[in-house]
Write an enzyme that holds these catalytic residues in place. Structure first.
Site, PDB file in Angstrom:
ATOM      1  N   HIS A  58     -66.403 -22.398  -1.417  1.00  0.00           N
ATOM      2  CA  HIS A  58     -67.256 -23.031  -2.275  1.00  0.00           C
ATOM      3  C   HIS A  58     -66.837 -22.084  -3.261  1.00  0.00           C
ATOM      4  O   HIS A  58     -68.088 -20.973  -3.220  1.00  0.00           O
ATOM      5  CB  HIS A  58     -68.636 -23.219  -1.438  1.00  0.00           C
TER       6      HIS A  58
ATOM      7  N   ASP B 147     -69.555 -21.505  -6.286  1.00  0.00           N
ATOM      8  CA  ASP B 147     -70.511 -20.997  -7.562  1.00  0.00           C
ATOM      9  C   ASP B 147     -70.319 -20.943  -9.185  1.00  0.00           C
ATOM     10  O   ASP B 147     -70.217 -20.240  -9.288  1.00  0.00           O
ATOM     11  CB  ASP B 147     -71.785 -20.840  -7.159  1.00  0.00           C
TER      12      ASP B 147
ATOM     13  N   ASP C 191     -74.082 -27.770  -1.102  1.00  0.00           N
ATOM     14  CA  ASP C 191     -74.585 -27.071  -1.106  1.00  0.00           C
ATOM     15  C   ASP C 191     -75.959 -27.750  -2.020  1.00  0.00           C
ATOM     16  O   ASP C 191     -77.082 -26.958  -2.099  1.00  0.00           O
ATOM     17  CB  ASP C 191     -74.107 -25.864  -1.950  1.00  0.00           C
TER      18      ASP C 191
ATOM     19  N   HIS D 149     -75.835 -26.912  -8.732  1.00  0.00           N
ATOM     20  CA  HIS D 149     -76.582 -26.358  -8.044  1.00  0.00           C
ATOM     21  C   HIS D 149     -78.001 -25.678  -8.629  1.00  0.00           C
ATOM     22  O   HIS D 149     -78.664 -24.949  -7.793  1.00  0.00           O
ATOM     23  CB  HIS D 149     -76.664 -27.183  -7.233  1.00  0.00           C
TER      24      HIS D 149
END
Length: 1017
Positions: free
Chosen positions: A59, A61, A183, A426
């Site tokens: 994951h 970001d 997330d 996000h």
């Protein structure tokens, strides 16, 4: 309630009746016969076993604790050990080494950068992995976007950008089948609807309220069909949704990244520390524990987490051993079968079950991970960045339209597209990033805007030129008009304002141009004077530090009607001498008589003693309500985060120290009224609530709304307390416990105080637990009095109705403690002068009958997010000179679109097989703006022939999915049998268009996407 909960418990297993299920076959996958991607690539499972699908993933970001660049290159590892390029460098050789291994990748923003740096040999190897389904793109957007603060236009655009890259480089095997929102901090129903329209077969999420998740675990209800638009789009917007068991982390004890501390599998029989038996036993137990909460014999385990697999070998070597030794236990009676897999293969197993699934029609807001930890602060965090994103989307749509209309295909448009896509992440628009990352995000937008300004210079120059060899003056832009700053207006006596309207219909709009002095007038193309009004710049505006060096001291107000998808020029001229404003035109502080602002639609009454608003009237239908509007603040709870009871308020979490909002010390406001300066098109009341909170309330002629422009900050912190500022509207309407908010700017959802639709809430935070994301509007209704009170916003904010008749919106936050959710610093924006950030924004307020309200808020919400774009040119001669050399107005349309239809997208598009010189491809989206039964006229389906509206001819090449990565005629989504809810009234319609036809029909809330060619009529 008990019956509904019983159905939730039983619905996934009992045959209570179902909807017809669309036919889906694996053979319908549109891939080459030599490709084995998608559902054709899935590993074999065993019907007599618990099949554990291991999902190797990372994951990544797109900015959070480090900037996008820092994350990609692995810079500043003192903050976080993370380098995305090393992840991909490490994973690809592992996949090439062993055909059984799988990996999924999500964030195209990073992958596209890595791809550009690879040689042809590596690219071909990666294509082979994708074609064999061993490397699979999941989600496929430029980023994993936030779901609370994002506007649907931005969500669609950022996914389209990612899809476009994947399609161009990997073809059909690069098309994602599954959405992966693991997330984001809560989940939007509109997001699910958009995903379904993009063609996804399923969605997996990681975060939902802890109490909701506990209930779902206990009721074996972790997977269901989400009805994204139950009353409008029906099955078209339905999406299978699964809640991940461990968030998106591995089961405890099985994290083998270099950043993890779990034991590796030590399988040398000569070692004293051999742990195979224990590891196998622990894993089999974990599989059985998870299986208890899911139906059937398949479960999915996420093997990865944030920025993992920088050394993929450590992960894969241990997973190889895990698979080997766990599966070896089958000969000893174990019923666990482990394999490398992907979310799409797991989804395929679920779809083959032919069982009845539970369904859901609300959303997953607000999200809390503990009783006192509601993630509702980020709905408002970093309000300046949120407004910047909203305004930049407006400019991006203008840029894409002009580039398309002028056949401009330069990289400048893509630079802004990519910047805006990154900002949807996000931890970007959410406001939950570190300060230096927020600065980087803003700089990315600024660079993209600068490039698009060049595009508009070229495009508008071409549109203005009407046979003259002399080009028009250069376009200049004033991005700080909201604080009355425009250097262009300080330097020249004659300035030509070009106002471009990106909407497909005419708009009557008001312009506020900062000027120096008072002696200005405005003329149209014929030299006719346009009514104007001069208003002094407020003291609150003068004090904004970003105005430093600015000399403009008044705002010039005028209005004009702009053509659809076109522009009009206005000539602003200054005479030699200023005309002093008449003092009789103002009423100074603390008048004894009530102040009344009034136009032909509305009347607002302000108390002559306190200066506060007391009454609002809608004149057409004789509606009247008591209305008080005030600014208050909550003190942010300041604890030590050692346990939930001591949870701080921070960037993510809103936690006031009690349920009472604090008022400002003075009971009487400093009030000033401006009513009749010039032609009195706008009437204003200026209010000063405190030294750091002021407001201007305006009524414009011919407008049905009241505008509340607020200036907040710098929020004082010398008392040691962080503060969260709200604007509260208190009416005498009886709305009971019910209010309404929009979902990402589209459909409206009903909310109730201290209530959740699918589970019983135990209220622990009566304020924060009732805050919801407000992307564009919030309203309350009094059904008995047939009244609706609506507030529209200019950016995403958090909002609530904490008592009947009341609405509040959080407009600014400044906090002194971190909330311990990872960002590691307080939300303390200090602004350009270091004293604290000043925020300026607007709320737009309606009072209408319930039946008329949708027409008002739908129309204004559209005009706000697609506002006219202004640019400025040096006045070069009189209007005659302009008319002789250049045009003064322009439109791409023959006639306006219907009022319930919006041209959502118009941009250049690569069209395979089309000559890029002779035929220019467009991507065009048209949407129906209304929901079913919102308006007696505009909620009806609408049919239109596109060639009747545009001045250029249109040939439709194909209708495509919402993300524009698949012809709609080739879409074969999985079908799911669900419990029938009699409240769902929508029926899906098949409006697939023949390629040779330009007549289309739009049903309520429908968006249709077309690849078109521009042709001569």
């Amino acid at each position: 309630m008990l019956l509904s909960l019983l159905l939730v418990f039983l619905g996934a297993v009992l045959p209570l009746g179902s909807e017809a299920r669309p036919q889906f076959t694996w053979e319908s996958e549109q891939v080459s016969s030599v490709d084995k991607c998608g559902y054709n690539s899935c590993p074999q499972t065993r019907d007599d076993m618990i099949n554990v699908h291991l999902i190797p993933h990372t994951h990544d970001d797109v900015g959070w604790l480090k900037t996008v660049d820092q994350y990609y290159y692995g810079d500043l590892n003192s903050i976080q050990t993370a380098g995305v390029q090393y992840i991909l460098d490490s994973v690809i050789p592992e996949l090439l080494r062993d055909p059984s291994k799988r990996f999924i990748y999500v964030e195209v923003a990073f992958f596209a950068r890595w791809w550009q740096q690879q040689n042809n040999e590596t690219r071909e190897s990666v294509r082979d992995l994708v074609n064999e389904g061993r490397l699979e793109f999941i989600l496929g957007g430029w980023c994993m976007n936030d779901e609370a603060s994002t506007h649907y236009n931005d969500i669609i655009d950022q996914h389209t950008l990612g899809f476009q890259f994947l399609k161009e480089n990997f073809g059909e095997c690069g098309r994602p089948r599954v959405a992966w929102q693991i997330d984001p901090f809560g989940h939007s129903r509109e997001q699910a609807s958009l995903f379904a329209q993009m063609g996804y077969d399923g969605l997996f999420i990681g975060r939902l309220d802890h109490a909701d998740k506990d209930l779902r675990l206990n009721q074996t209800n972790m997977e269901f069909v989400w009805r994204g638009s139950p009353n409008n789009l029906g099955k078209t917007a339905q999406l299978f949704t699964g809640v991940l068991y461990n968030g998106y982390s591995p089961p405890s004890g099985f994290c083998w990244d270099i950043s993890c501390k779990d034991d590796p599998i030590m399988d040398d029989n000569h070692l004293n520390d051999n742990n195979v038996q224990q590891k196998v036993a622990d894993f089999i137990k974990a599989a059985h524990d998870q299986m208890k909460h899911y139906h059937t014999n398949s479960i999915m385990m996420t093997m990865g987490s944030d920025f993992q697999y920088q050394n993929a070998h450590t992960w894969f070597k241990n997973m190889d051993k895990l698979i080997k030794y766990v599966n070896a236990q089958q000969s000893n009676g174990s019923d666990v079968n482990v394999m490398y897999s992907t979310p799409s293969c797991y989804l395929a197993q679920r779809n083959r079950l032919n069982q009845l699934w539970n369904s859901k029609a609300d959303d997953f807001f607000p999200y809390s991970d503990h009783a006192h930890s509601y993630w509702t602060g980020y709905f408002t965090s970093r309000p300046a960045l949120k407004e910047y994103v909203r305004r930049t989307n407006n400019f991006l749509q203008v840029c894409k339209q002009v580039a398309a209309l002028e056949f401009y295909g330069g990289q400048e448009v893509n630079t802004l597209r990519e910047a805006m896509a990154v900002l949807q992440h996000h931890d970007a628009i959410s406001g939950t990033e570190k300060q230096h990352v927020a600065n980087d995000y803003a700089q990315r937008l600024a660079r993209g805007i600068s490039g698009c300004q060049m595009v508009l210079n070229v495009g508008f120059s071409n549109m203005l030129t009407v046979g003259s060899s002399l080009g028009p003056p250069e376009q200049n832009f004033c991005p700080l008009l909201n604080i009355s700053k425009c250097l262009m207006m300080e330097s020249y006596d004659t300035v030509v304002v070009l106002a471009y309207n990106p909407l497909g219909r005419e708009v009557l709009t008001y312009f506020r141009i900062p000027v120096l002095g008072t002696n200005y007038y405005v003329e149209d193309k014929d030299g006719t004077r346009i009514p104007t009004q001069i208003i002094p710049v407020s003291n609150a505006t003068r004090d904004i530090p970003e105005r430093k060096g600015t000399r403009t001291d008044h705002d010039l107000v005028f209005r004009g009607t702009l053509p659809p998808l076109g522009f009009y020029l206005f000539f602003v001229l200054r005479k030699a001498e200023d005309v002093p404003l008449k003092e009789t035109n103002t009423k100074e502080a603390e008048p004894k008589e009530d102040i009344i602002l009034k136009n032909e639609h509305l009347s607002l009454t302000f108390d002559g003693v306190t200066g506060k608003l007391t009454k609002m009237q809608q004149l057409e239908d004789s509606l009247m309500i008591g209305l008080n509007q005030d600014y208050l603040y909550y003190l942010g709870y300041s604890g030590n985060n050692s346990k939930d009871d001591f949870q701080n308020s921070g960037a993510y979490i809103f936690r006031p120290n009690n349920s009472q909002a604090y008022n400002f010390s003075q009971t009487t406001l400093r009030t000033k009224e401006y009513v009749t300066m010039g032609d009195a098109m706008v009437r204003e009341v200026h209010q000063q609530f405190s030294p750091w909170v002021s407001q201007v309330v305006r009524l414009y002629e011919k407008k049905k709304y009241a505008e509340f422009e607020w200036t907040i900050g710098p929020i004082p912190i010398n008392d040691g307390y962080g503060k969260e500022v709200i604007s509260r509207f208190s009416t005498n309407l009886n709305s009971f416990d019910t209010f309404y908010t929009d979902a990402n700017g589209r459909e409206i959802l009903q909310r109730r105080y201290n209530h959740r639709d699918t589970w019983i809430l135990n209220p622990t935070e009566n304020v924060a637990g009732n805050y919801y994301p407000v992307n564009s509007r919030i309203f309350i209704r009094d059904e008995a009095r047939n009244m609706q009170f609506t507030v529209l916003t200019d950016r995403s904010q958090g909002g609530a109705s904490l008592r009947p008749g009341s609405l509040e919106l959080m407009v600014h936050r400044r906090l002194l403690a971190d909330d311990h959710r990872g960002v590691g610093e307080p939300l303390n924006e200090t602004g350009s002068d270091g004293r604290g950030l000043i925020i300026r924004g607007k709320h737009y307020v309606f009072l209408e009958t319930i039946a008329k309200s949708a027409r008002c808020h739908r129309d204004l919400a559209l005009q706000l997010y697609m506002a006219p774009s202004l640019s400025f040119m040096i006045g070069n001669g009189e209007q005659e000179t302009w008319i002789q050399n250049w045009g003064v107005q322009w439109s791409a349309m023959k006639t306006a679109l219907p009022e319930n239809v919006h041209l959502l997208t118009m941009e250049t598009w690569r069209t395979p097989g089309v000559d890029p010189i002779e035929d220019m491809g467009f991507l065009m989206r048209l949407e129906h703006l209304y929901e079913v039964d919102e308006d007696p006229v505009f909620s009806q389906p609408v049919t239109l022939d596109l060639n009747q509206f545009f001045k250029f001819g249109i040939h439709i090449v194909s209708e495509v999915t919402l993300g524009a990565n698949l012809p709609l005629s080739e879409l074969r989504r999985m079908g799911w049998d669900i419990i029938v809810n009699k409240q769902d009234t929508a029926k899906s319609t098949d409006n697939t268009l023949r390629v040779d036809n330009t007549t289309i029909t739009l049903t309520p809330m429908q968006i249709r996407t077309f690849v078109v060619l521009q042709q001569d009529n």
